[in-house]
Structure formats: structure tokens, C-alpha cells
Write a protein that holds these residues in place. Structure first.
Motif, PDB file in Angstrom:
ATOM      1  N   VAL A 135       0.832  -1.204   0.000  1.00  0.00           N
ATOM      2  CA  VAL A 135       0.000   0.000   0.000  1.00  0.00           C
ATOM      3  C   VAL A 135       0.866   1.253   0.000  1.00  0.00           C
ATOM      4  CG1 VAL A 135      -1.685   1.333   1.324  1.00  0.00           C
ATOM      5  CG2 VAL A 135      -1.965  -1.142   1.098  1.00  0.00           C
ATOM      6  N   GLU A 136       1.901   1.274   0.833  1.00  0.00           N
ATOM      7  CA  GLU A 136       2.786   2.443   0.901  1.00  0.00           C
ATOM      8  C   GLU A 136       3.508   2.671  -0.426  1.00  0.00           C
ATOM      9  OE1 GLU A 136       2.136   0.781   4.956  1.00  0.00           O
ATOM     10  OE2 GLU A 136       2.648  -0.038   2.989  1.00  0.00           O
ATOM     11  N   LEU A 137       3.996   1.598  -1.035  1.00  0.00           N
ATOM     12  CA  LEU A 137       4.689   1.726  -2.313  1.00  0.00           C
ATOM     13  C   LEU A 137       3.739   2.227  -3.387  1.00  0.00           C
ATOM     14  CD1 LEU A 137       7.097   1.333  -4.212  1.00  0.00           C
ATOM     15  CD2 LEU A 137       6.408  -1.066  -4.464  1.00  0.00           C
ATOM     16  N   PRO A 186      -3.889   1.869  -4.425  1.00  0.00           N
ATOM     17  CA  PRO A 186      -3.668   0.456  -4.098  1.00  0.00           C
ATOM     18  C   PRO A 186      -4.932  -0.270  -3.635  1.00  0.00           C
ATOM     19  CG  PRO A 186      -2.734   1.887  -2.408  1.00  0.00           C
ATOM     20  CD  PRO A 186      -3.147   2.779  -3.531  1.00  0.00           C
ATOM     21  N   VAL A 187      -5.815   0.428  -2.940  1.00  0.00           N
ATOM     22  CA  VAL A 187      -7.026  -0.217  -2.432  1.00  0.00           C
ATOM     23  C   VAL A 187      -7.917  -0.662  -3.589  1.00  0.00           C
ATOM     24  CG1 VAL A 187      -9.129   0.107  -1.091  1.00  0.00           C
ATOM     25  CG2 VAL A 187      -6.954   1.024  -0.246  1.00  0.00           C
ATOM     26  N   GLU A 188      -8.099   0.195  -4.584  1.00  0.00           N
ATOM     27  CA  GLU A 188      -8.918  -0.156  -5.731  1.00  0.00           C
ATOM     28  C   GLU A 188      -8.296  -1.312  -6.519  1.00  0.00           C
ATOM     29  OE1 GLU A 188     -11.983  -0.402  -8.280  1.00  0.00           O
ATOM     30  OE2 GLU A 188     -11.873   0.745  -6.399  1.00  0.00           O
ATOM     31  N   LEU A 189      -6.975  -1.287  -6.666  1.00  0.00           N
ATOM     32  CA  LEU A 189      -6.304  -2.364  -7.389  1.00  0.00           C
ATOM     33  C   LEU A 189      -6.416  -3.690  -6.643  1.00  0.00           C
ATOM     34  CD1 LEU A 189      -3.140  -0.427  -8.595  1.00  0.00           C
ATOM     35  CD2 LEU A 189      -4.880  -1.460 -10.055  1.00  0.00           C
ATOM     36  N   ILE A 190      -6.365  -3.644  -5.335  1.00  0.00           N
ATOM     37  CA  ILE A 190      -6.535  -4.861  -4.525  1.00  0.00           C
ATOM     38  C   ILE A 190      -7.913  -5.461  -4.783  1.00  0.00           C
ATOM     39  CG2 ILE A 190      -6.810  -5.721  -2.157  1.00  0.00           C
ATOM     40  CD1 ILE A 190      -4.615  -3.713  -1.343  1.00  0.00           C
TER      41      ILE A 190
END
Length: 341
Positions: free
Chosen positions: A14-16, A24-28
Motif C-alpha cells: 500500500v505504501e509503495l 492500491p485499495v482499488e487495485l486490490i
């Protein structure tokens, strides 16, 4: 069942991702994973879903070296219980042997093999996702982690003889050469790292002989089989999902990357059912929660996904022959009067 990997593989993801300007949340979510689960480092999810997430992230960020950047943020502890043993092995050869033998404990899709000839050690890595799919970023993440492990033993100035990748070179190899040194090659016949065999014999400065004996005793006490059963996987997911209110056979099937019928078929082959595992897991958790006094009876009922405290109390009495209140009282008095069956 398809190979699984621990969420620890996404440590600092998430940090990267945010540092590179992506969501990152949407991609997860797009990869079929649960954003809330990323913080649960020991939770198991399909390795193919993690590989898909890394590929999506590389495309969204425009960084062909996304997997390597993530590898740079990894630590020994991300290997889970295995890290306790590896850290205190006397040399890199011993650490590699342990890691290869027990790699199923942190990632069922990763397979490493070490061969030695004419003074050269070749560490090959194979990634098996259980089906077709792009695994460039996952492969580079795994090689980067392996390289980081070796540098932990051999010092930050150590460089391998060569790092090989079977896939084509990216447009910019800057990160690869900064991380691995000048001898990085692509379009090879395998993924892996080459080093002098004498490097693998160098003493491990981190090793504490006394801690090593203790860690190995704890490690050896755990099941040594490399076959993780469906019962083991389902039981662990039940423990994780019960407090969320989303513990169903459908949700667990999605977490394992299969359909509901496949879960039931595999459990039946091992002499279990989803209902029996759910009930047994609830029973184990209920004993500890009721006895610990950290939660009220209402809270315990909610955490174990009962529709009401009354339903929980009736289930508990039927299971143990006494009410939760009686169990808690007996536990506070030393447990001598606790009824079990």
C-alpha cells in the motif's frame, strides 16, 4: 486446490503504491482480494491473485520494476515463523536449505533448488501459480527477496556472480543493476542467482547458537509435512472471518480461489464438512473468549457470528453442559468444575 501465499508477500504494498501515484485499495479489489485483509500478514490467499495484483500495479504505475521495488521493502520477519530459524542458521547454505525445505510455510507457489558445480552455486527459482498468467513482477519480487536474504548473511557489499531472468529485459534496467550489480541478464533459460560456493560457507554474523537451538526446537515442534490440507486452510479462514460476520462457505471459497462445491468436495475427501469445522472452531474460540473475561457475553456472541446472545448461550450449554456464565465462574476459580465433553 491452487497454490496459496501469505498476505505477507504484499508487505508495504500500500505504501509503495501510494508513493507511485496509484490507488492500491482499488487495485486490490480489482484483483479479487480484500483490502482489509492486507494487514493480516499470516492470512492465506491465492498466489495467482497476488501475481495479478502486482501486474496490475506495474501497468497502472508505469513501473516495470514494481516487484523489485517491493522486494527492497521486505524484511526477514515477512517469512513468518520460518524467519526465526533462518536468522540464526550458521551460514547462508544452511539458511537456503531450510528455506527450500519449508517454503510451503510462507508461499506454496515458490520453489527453489540449489545445485553446486565447479565452485559455482546456482539457486534456481520456479513460480507455479497453478495455471496460466503473467508472473513477471512476482518472479522479480521473489528473486529480490532471495537476494536480500543472501545479503543479510553475506553483507551489504556482497554481489552475486550473476542474476538471471527468463523474461525479456525492461526498457530501463536501472533498478535491477542498482539492486543486483552489473551482472544481470535476461532471456535466459531459468530464473535464479549464481554465486561462489565459498560465499555460502561464510559464517553468519547474526547467528546466536543458543537462540538457534531454541528456535529449531519450536520450529520442529510444528507439523513438518509440506502438504497443507484443505481442512487446515478452511479452519484458518474460519478463525479470520468469523468476527467479520462474513464467514460462509461461499466467502471462504472465494478466498481460496475456487467455487463452493470444490470446497465441499475437498473437505468430504478429508472426512470433514464445512458445518463441522465451523462448529469446532467456534467451540475452541468460545472456550477461550468466555474464560478470558475480556468480552461480555453479547460481544462473544457477535464475534462468533451468532444471531443473538440467547442463541449463543443455548449453543454453548448444549456443547459444554453449562452456561457461559457458569463456565466463566469456574474458570475464575481455577477451572476444576468446568464441564467438558
Amino acid at each position: 486446490m491452487k497454490p496459496l501465499a501469505r498476505y505477507a508477500a504484499l508487505h508495504s504494498y500500500v505504501e509503495l503504491g501510494r508513493s507511485l501515484g496509484i490507488d492500491p485499495v482499488e487495485l486490490i479489489r480489482e484483483a479479487g482480494l480484500d483490502p482489509a485483509g492486507v494487514s493480516m500478514q499470516d492470512r492465506w490467499v491465492p498466489a495467482a491473485a497476488i501475481a495479478d495484483l502486482l501486474e496490475r500495479s506495474a501497468r497502472a504505475s508505469g513501473c516495470e520494476d514494481f516487484g523489485l521495488r517491493l522486494a527492497e521493502r521486505r524484511r526477514f520477519a515477512n517469512l513468518g515463523p520460518l524467519s526465526l530459524v533462518i536468522r540464526d542458521e550458521p551460514d547462508a547454505r544452511s539458511a537456503l536449505r531450510i528455506m527450500s525445505r519449508h517454503e510451503h510455510m510462507y508461499n506454496e507457489a515458490v520453489h527453489t533448488r540449489v545445485t553446486e558445480r565447479d565452485g559455482i552455486a546456482t539457486i534456481r527459482l520456479v513460480l507455479d501459480l497453478g495455471g496460466p498468467g503473467d508472473a513477471r513482477q512476482s518472479t522479480e519480487l521473489a528473486i529480490g527477496v532471495l537476494h536480500g536474504l543472501l545479503r543479510g548473511f553475506l553483507g551489504t557489499d556482497w554481489q552475486p556472480l550473476e542474476v538471471r531472468f527468463a523474461h525479456a529485459a525492461p526498457r530501463d534496467t536501472g533498478t535491477h543493476r542498482r539492486l543486483f550489480g552489473p551482472h544481470v541478464t535476461f532471456d535466459q533459460d531459468f530464473h535464479g542467482i549464481l554465486a561462489y560456493t565459498t560465499d555460502l560457507d561464510a559464517p553468519n554474523a547474526m547467528s546466536d547458537p543458543q537462540l538457534r537451538v531454541y528456535a529449531q526446537q519450536r520450529f520442529d515442534a510444528a507439523p513438518s509435512t509440506q502438504t497443507t490440507t484443505t481442512v487446515d486452510r478452511v479452519r484458518e479462514l474460519i478463525e479470520l472471518l468469523l468476527p467479520t460476520g462474513r464467514c460462509s462457505a461461499e466467502q471462504i471459497a472465494r478466498s481460496l480461489g475456487v467455487d463452493r462445491r470444490t470446497i465441499h468436495r475437498h473437505l468430504a475427501a478429508e472426512g470433514e464438512t464445512f458445518s463441522s469445522l465451523l462448529d469446532d472452531t467456534r467451540a475452541e474460540l468460545a472456550q477461550h473468549m468466555v474464560a478470558s473475561r475480556r468480552h461480555t457475553q453479547t460481544e462473544v456472541a457477535e464475534l462468533l457470528a451468532f444471531s443473538s446472545p440467547g442463541n449463543f448461550s443455548r449453543w454453548f450449554r448444549k456443547r459444554y453442559g453449562c452456561s457461559p456464565t457458569q463456565w466463566r465462574t469456574a474458570a475464575g476459580a481455577g477451572g476444576s468444575n468446568i464441564a467438558t465433553r
